[in-house]
Design a protein around this motif. Structure first.
Motif, PDB file in Angstrom:
ATOM      1  N   GLN A   4       0.832  -1.195   0.000  1.00 27.49           N
ATOM      2  CA  GLN A   4       0.000   0.000   0.000  1.00 27.49           C
ATOM      3  C   GLN A   4       0.872   1.253   0.000  1.00 27.49           C
ATOM      4  O   GLN A   4       1.978   1.249   0.528  1.00 27.49           O
ATOM      5  CB  GLN A   4      -0.911   0.026   1.230  1.00 27.49           C
ATOM      6  CG  GLN A   4      -1.972  -1.045   1.241  1.00 27.49           C
ATOM      7  CD  GLN A   4      -3.010  -0.809   0.162  1.00 27.49           C
ATOM      8  OE1 GLN A   4      -3.386   0.316  -0.137  1.00 27.49           O
ATOM      9  NE2 GLN A   4      -3.473  -1.895  -0.440  1.00 27.49           N
ATOM     10  N   ALA A  43       1.057   5.431   0.949  1.00 30.79           N
ATOM     11  CA  ALA A  43       0.504   6.511   1.754  1.00 30.79           C
ATOM     12  C   ALA A  43       1.352   7.748   1.506  1.00 30.79           C
ATOM     13  O   ALA A  43       2.553   7.639   1.245  1.00 30.79           O
ATOM     14  CB  ALA A  43       0.511   6.145   3.235  1.00 30.79           C
ATOM     15  N   ALA A  47      -0.495   3.472   6.524  1.00 35.30           N
ATOM     16  CA  ALA A  47      -0.877   2.718   5.332  1.00 35.30           C
ATOM     17  C   ALA A  47      -1.825   1.636   5.822  1.00 35.30           C
ATOM     18  O   ALA A  47      -1.546   0.961   6.812  1.00 35.30           O
ATOM     19  CB  ALA A  47       0.344   2.116   4.661  1.00 35.30           C
ATOM     20  N   CYS A  81       8.070  -0.772   5.712  1.00 37.73           N
ATOM     21  CA  CYS A  81       7.807   0.433   4.937  1.00 37.73           C
ATOM     22  C   CYS A  81       9.118   1.079   4.501  1.00 37.73           C
ATOM     23  O   CYS A  81      10.144   0.935   5.173  1.00 37.73           O
ATOM     24  CB  CYS A  81       6.987   1.426   5.747  1.00 37.73           C
ATOM     25  SG  CYS A  81       5.377   0.772   6.246  1.00 37.73           S
TER      26      CYS A  81
END
Length: 116
Positions: free
Chosen positions: A80, A82, A97, A110
């Motif tokens: 994902q 963000a 996220a 991340c």
């Protein structure tokens, strides 16, 4: 009538140039911490909560992160994105996220997305 249209075009071009001017690379942003939040209700999404810190004195914008949610054995479940519109100089911000999928993730990693 041609004059107002030309004026609108010039104003629109000025807005685009003005909006692009403060954007900087994410070279001074560090990812400090990532935490996977798993709510007790299995119907609620999981969240990778990330702390980003701008080590420079100038604002940085925009900053985008990519979070990969992993399951059992390190299997990739989803990635994902963000974004944070701007991080002020020397400031730390929190960004999330969200993972809506199944099975539940057991971890999240991340990283900063490359500027485009």
């Amino acid at each position: 009538m041609r004059r107002p249209r030309a004026t609108r075009v010039v104003l629109a071009a000025g807005l685009l140039i003005g909006a692009a001017a403060p954007v900087q690379a994410t070279g001074s942003v560090t990812l400090q911490e990532t935490h996977l939040h798993t709510p007790p209700d299995s119907h609620e999404p999981q969240r990778a909560q990330v702390a980003l810190h701008n080590t420079g004195a100038d604002p940085v914008a925009p900053v985008t992160i990519l979070c990969t949610f992993t399951g059992a054995g390190g299997a990739v479940l989803d990635t994902q994105t963000a974004a944070v519109p701007e991080i002020a100089g020397r400031a730390t911000v929190q960004v999330e996220a969200i993972y809506y999928g199944y099975p539940r993730a057991s971890g999240a990693a991340c990283r900063l997305a490359e500027p485009r």
